[in-house]
Structures are given as C-alpha cells and as structure tokens.
Write an enzyme that holds these catalytic residues in place. Structure first.
Site, PDB file in Angstrom:
ATOM      1  N   ILE A   1       0.821  -1.211   0.000  1.00  0.00           N
ATOM      2  CA  ILE A   1       0.000   0.000   0.000  1.00  0.00           C
ATOM      3  C   ILE A   1       0.861   1.269   0.000  1.00  0.00           C
ATOM      4  CG2 ILE A   1      -0.375   0.308   2.506  1.00  0.00           C
ATOM      5  CD1 ILE A   1      -2.956   0.672  -0.359  1.00  0.00           C
TER       6      ILE A   1
ATOM      7  N   ASP B   1      -9.887  -7.726   6.632  1.00  0.00           N
ATOM      8  CA  ASP B   1      -8.945  -6.673   6.201  1.00  0.00           C
ATOM      9  C   ASP B   1      -9.561  -5.867   5.050  1.00  0.00           C
ATOM     10  OD1 ASP B   1      -5.989  -5.549   6.228  1.00  0.00           O
ATOM     11  OD2 ASP B   1      -6.545  -5.902   4.148  1.00  0.00           O
TER      12      ASP B   1
ATOM     13  N   SER C   1      12.283   1.192   6.575  1.00  0.00           N
ATOM     14  CA  SER C   1      11.925  -0.113   6.032  1.00  0.00           C
ATOM     15  C   SER C   1      12.980  -1.125   6.412  1.00  0.00           C
ATOM     16  CB  SER C   1      11.815  -0.029   4.507  1.00  0.00           C
ATOM     17  OG  SER C   1      11.744  -1.325   3.968  1.00  0.00           O
ATOM     18  N   ARG C   2      12.528  -2.323   6.796  1.00  0.00           N
ATOM     19  CA  ARG C   2      13.475  -3.369   7.167  1.00  0.00           C
ATOM     20  C   ARG C   2      14.086  -4.008   5.932  1.00  0.00           C
ATOM     21  NH1 ARG C   2       9.397  -7.079   9.875  1.00  0.00           N
ATOM     22  NH2 ARG C   2       8.660  -6.721   7.752  1.00  0.00           N
TER      23      ARG C   2
ATOM     24  N   LYS D   1      -5.513   1.789   7.680  1.00  0.00           N
ATOM     25  CA  LYS D   1      -6.596   1.027   8.259  1.00  0.00           C
ATOM     26  C   LYS D   1      -6.193  -0.448   8.309  1.00  0.00           C
ATOM     27  CE  LYS D   1      -8.165  -1.579   5.715  1.00  0.00           C
ATOM     28  NZ  LYS D   1      -7.760  -2.687   4.761  1.00  0.00           N
TER      29      LYS D   1
HETATM   30  P1  NAP Z   1       2.424  -5.427   3.104  1.00  0.00           P
HETATM   31  O1  NAP Z   1       2.615  -5.398   1.628  1.00  0.00           O
HETATM   32  O2  NAP Z   1       2.677  -6.686   3.830  1.00  0.00           O
HETATM   33  O3  NAP Z   1       3.284  -4.240   3.696  1.00  0.00           O
HETATM   34  C1  NAP Z   1       3.393  -3.992   5.040  1.00  0.00           C
HETATM   35  C2  NAP Z   1       4.817  -3.562   5.329  1.00  0.00           C
HETATM   36  O4  NAP Z   1       4.955  -3.357   6.716  1.00  0.00           O
HETATM   37  C3  NAP Z   1       5.849  -4.645   4.975  1.00  0.00           C
HETATM   38  O5  NAP Z   1       6.250  -4.558   3.646  1.00  0.00           O
HETATM   39  C4  NAP Z   1       6.953  -4.309   5.935  1.00  0.00           C
HETATM   40  O6  NAP Z   1       7.671  -3.220   5.388  1.00  0.00           O
HETATM   41  C5  NAP Z   1       6.244  -3.787   7.148  1.00  0.00           C
HETATM   42  N1  NAP Z   1       6.074  -4.855   8.150  1.00  0.00           N
HETATM   43  C6  NAP Z   1       5.497  -6.062   7.979  1.00  0.00           C
HETATM   44  N2  NAP Z   1       5.557  -6.753   9.129  1.00  0.00           N
HETATM   45  C7  NAP Z   1       6.176  -5.967  10.022  1.00  0.00           C
HETATM   46  C8  NAP Z   1       6.547  -6.124  11.370  1.00  0.00           C
HETATM   47  N3  NAP Z   1       6.277  -7.265  12.026  1.00  0.00           N
HETATM   48  N4  NAP Z   1       7.181  -5.124  11.982  1.00  0.00           N
HETATM   49  C9  NAP Z   1       7.453  -3.979  11.317  1.00  0.00           C
HETATM   50  N5  NAP Z   1       7.136  -3.785  10.023  1.00  0.00           N
HETATM   51  C10 NAP Z   1       6.501  -4.759   9.402  1.00  0.00           C
HETATM   52  O7  NAP Z   1       0.930  -4.997   3.483  1.00  0.00           O
HETATM   53  P2  NAP Z   1       0.031  -3.866   2.813  1.00  0.00           P
HETATM   54  O8  NAP Z   1      -0.919  -4.484   1.835  1.00  0.00           O
HETATM   55  O9  NAP Z   1       0.864  -2.755   2.353  1.00  0.00           O
HETATM   56  O10 NAP Z   1      -0.847  -3.507   4.067  1.00  0.00           O
HETATM   57  C11 NAP Z   1      -0.381  -2.650   5.104  1.00  0.00           C
HETATM   58  C12 NAP Z   1      -1.606  -2.002   5.709  1.00  0.00           C
HETATM   59  O11 NAP Z   1      -2.259  -1.245   4.660  1.00  0.00           O
HETATM   60  C13 NAP Z   1      -2.638  -3.001   6.221  1.00  0.00           C
HETATM   61  O12 NAP Z   1      -3.190  -2.574   7.413  1.00  0.00           O
HETATM   62  C14 NAP Z   1      -3.702  -3.034   5.121  1.00  0.00           C
HETATM   63  O13 NAP Z   1      -5.012  -3.280   5.643  1.00  0.00           O
HETATM   64  C15 NAP Z   1      -3.628  -1.605   4.590  1.00  0.00           C
HETATM   65  N6  NAP Z   1      -4.107  -1.508   3.224  1.00  0.00           N
HETATM   66  C16 NAP Z   1      -3.720  -2.391   2.261  1.00  0.00           C
HETATM   67  C17 NAP Z   1      -4.268  -2.321   0.976  1.00  0.00           C
HETATM   68  C18 NAP Z   1      -3.889  -3.284  -0.135  1.00  0.00           C
HETATM   69  O14 NAP Z   1      -4.515  -3.264  -1.202  1.00  0.00           O
HETATM   70  N7  NAP Z   1      -2.881  -4.125   0.029  1.00  0.00           N
HETATM   71  C19 NAP Z   1      -5.193  -1.322   0.683  1.00  0.00           C
HETATM   72  C20 NAP Z   1      -5.514  -0.385   1.675  1.00  0.00           C
HETATM   73  C21 NAP Z   1      -4.979  -0.489   2.932  1.00  0.00           C
HETATM   74  P3  NAP Z   1       9.254  -3.178   5.337  1.00  0.00           P
HETATM   75  O15 NAP Z   1       9.669  -4.450   4.706  1.00  0.00           O
HETATM   76  O16 NAP Z   1       9.464  -1.978   4.506  1.00  0.00           O
HETATM   77  O17 NAP Z   1       9.732  -3.015   6.750  1.00  0.00           O
END
Ligand code: NAP
Length: 310
Positions: free
Chosen positions: A14, A168, A36-37, A90
């Site tokens: 996101i 989610d 970012s990690r 969110k």
């Molecule tokens: P994602 O691709 O898994 O990204 C989340 C990022 O957070 C990871 O790339 C990582 O970034 C970091 N992270 C993951 N686990 C962690 C931990 N244990 N400790 C610290 N950092 C951690 O997920 P996403 O889809 O972007 O979703 C993130 C949020 O956005 C969620 O709450 C989701 O509901 C919301 N969201 C997602 C979408 C969608 O379409 N995917 C749409 C709207 C909202 P680093 O590797 O850079 O550290």
C-alpha cells in the site's frame, strides 16, 4: 506554511501503490524519509526502523504508518511521544483498547492522530450519504468479495491473530456503511469460515440490525476469482441505491447517478494536512468495533486449509 516533513514506515504494497504517489502529488507534504526493514526509496533518507528514523531526523514533523495493524500501536505511541503527527493505515490497530489508548495519548500530546478509512474518500460515498439522509431505509446488503491471492500476495500476517483475514478488506465496506447509514447498527449473528491452518476467517456471513430492526447483511469472501465485487445495496421507500466498485459509482434504480475518478489517498492526505494545521485528531473506531463484534459473536466453521500459491 512550509510543507510537512513526513516519513513513511513500512514500504509494502500500500505504501508503494498509494502513499508514495499521493505524497508526490501533494505540495503540503515533503516525503523526507522512509523506515523499512527490507527496502529503500530513492531521493529520501532511508532508515531500517522507526527508532532510527526518529533519532536520525529530528526535524521530521509527521509519520505515516503503512505497517500491519499488529505493530502499529507501538510505532504510533513512539511517534506521538516524540511529538510527531501520526497517520495510521486502516485498520487503526489490532484491538479497540490500543486504538483508544492512542487517541488519549494524542489528546495529551502536541501531535495529531489520524486513523484513516480510505474507502470513505471514494467519490460516491458522500453523495450516497446525502441521498439516504432523507429516505427511509428498508434493507441493506453488503457484498465484498475479492481474491486474496491478487490483492495480498504473500502477506502471511493477514492470517495471524490480529491480521483479520477477510475483514482486512471487509472493514472498508464497514467504514462506508458506518459513514452513510443514519443510525447505529449492531451484529445479531454471524458465521466465520476459518481455514484449518489459519487464525483468521477467509469468508463470513453477518446479520446486523438497528433500533428499527432494519435488516443489514454482509456476504464476505476472500476467494473470489474473476470479476471482483465491492458493492453495497440499499433499499429505501423511494428507490434502491447501489454503491459499486468500492464506492466509486452510485446507482439509483440501476441508473448511474454519480461516478468520478478514484482519489482516495489524495483525499486522505488532504485531510491529514488539515488536521496537522489545526493540531487536531480524527479517530473513529466504529468499523473496527464491528469486526471485534464479529469475532465475539460469530460462529466458527473450520474450512479447507489456505495456501497462498493456489
Ligand atoms: P504489506 O505489503 O505486507 O506491507 C506492510 C509492510 O509493513 C511490509 O512490507 C513491511 O515493510 C512492514 N512490516 C510487515 N511486518 C512488520 C513487522 N512485524 N514489523 C514492522 N514492520 C513490518 O501490506 P500492505 O498491503 O501494504 O498492508 C499494510 C496495511 O495497509 C494493512 O493494514 C492493510 O489493511 C492496509 N491496506 C492495504 C491495501 C492493499 O490493497 N494491500 C489497501 C488499503 C490499505 P518493510 O519491509 O518496509 O519493513
């Protein structure tokens, strides 16, 4: 006012798809850092953790947390305590209690806390709220069905406790209905289908009602292939409203009444800039409360194991 110096935490799907472009297009913000990690971003200071970002860049005004909900509380607390304005993706946290604690902390601190609900900024949501305000609602049905393998590839956290599974995406539908329906509503019964190897549901059926016994149902599915469905149907005494495509189109009696280009994240950052300018917070936990209720009241059914690769 000079631009708000902001840092993103968590450079995942996101952050890349929405936050980076929305920030690049908004002159009220200057993206100066990323924590970012695993990844890095050109043209800004890169840090491995929020800790390092706060320490290495004291001039930062705000942080935008794009991490999964289970780690947000600690990060938001740390940033608020450092005097930063904080924007939360969110769902705003893994539990209601921690989000409420953050809201209190924000009140006592100098920073703004913004718990975002991006779907509320979909273009047809406000027109739908206005259309419904003068009508008597008879029935509501939410149909939120998407393919987890397309939208959340490799996101193991979504199946863990606090990851919320199908909620989610479905919390986006709940964020819309809590914004457009004129009365509070509450869960009466529900079924949650939980894969045998997961901690969170992959599908759910919910039945809510309100003080006037309006039937409000939701059919949620995370395994929909082919066309995706993010629709809300509302029957009233003066016609039927349908919000389609996640709130980007509004139909009345099957006639398209409102449609506009998607501007959800630009809308979120415009709102965050207003909150920061006034040092105000906006934290509405209503959508998360409905998810918590579903976990409290829903009947569990164990279904086939889920494997990401298909
Ligand atoms: P994602 O691709 O898994 O990204 C989340 C990022 O957070 C990871 O790339 C990582 O970034 C970091 N992270 C993951 N686990 C962690 C931990 N244990 N400790 C610290 N950092 C951690 O997920 P996403 O889809 O972007 O979703 C993130 C949020 O956005 C969620 O709450 C989701 O509901 C919301 N969201 C997602 C979408 C969608 O379409 N995917 C749409 C709207 C909202 P680093 O590797 O850079 O550290």
């Amino acid at each position: 006012m000079p631009p708000i110096k902001i840092g993103i935490v968590g450079l995942g799907k996101i952050a890349r798809d929405q936050h980076l472009p929305a920030l690049a297009a908004n002159p009220d913000f200057d993206l100066v850092a990323v924590a970012s990690r695993n990844a890095s971003q050109e043209g800004v200071a890169n840090f491995a953790t929020l800790d390092e970002m706060l320490e290495g860049m004291p001039e930062l005004d705000a942080v935008s947390l794009c991490t999964p909900p289970t780690v947000r509380y600690g990060q938001a607390r740390q940033a608020l305590r450092a005097g930063k304005h904080v924007m939360l993706e969110k769902p705003p946290g893994a539990t209601l209690s921690e989000v409420e604690d953050l809201a209190q902390l924000a009140e006592a601190s100098s920073g703004s806390l913004f718990a975002t609900w991006h779907s509320r900024h979909a273009p047809a949501v406000e027109p739908a709220r206005q259309w419904l305000a003068s009508r008597r609602i008879r029935k509501v049905h939410i149909e939120w069905k998407e393919d987890v393998r397309v939208w959340h590839p490799g996101q193991h956290w979504i199946w863990e406790p606090g990851g919320m599974g199908v909620f989610d995406p479905a919390i986006n539908a709940l964020s819309i209905v809590t914004a457009i329906l004129p009365r509070n509503f509450f869960l009466r019964e529900g079924t949650l289908q939980v894969p045998e190897n997961c901690q969170a549901p992959i599908a759910a059926n919910l039945r809510f009602s309100d003080s006037e016994d309006t039937p409000i149902t939701a059919d949620l599915d995370f395994l929909q292939t082919g066309p995706q469905t993010w629709d809300i149907h509302i029957e009233t005494d003066e016609g039927n409203l349908a919000l389609r495509k996640g709130g980007s189109q509004m139909f009345v009696d099957d006639r398209l009444e409102h449609e506009a280009p998607e501007q959800e994240y630009p809308g979120l950052y415009a709102r965050f800039a207003e909150l920061v300018a006034r040092c105000e917070s906006e934290v509405d936990v209503a959508p998360l409360r409905h998810v918590a209720d579903a976990f409290l009241l829903g009947r569990r059914e164990t279904v086939a194991a889920f494997h990401d690769e298909g």
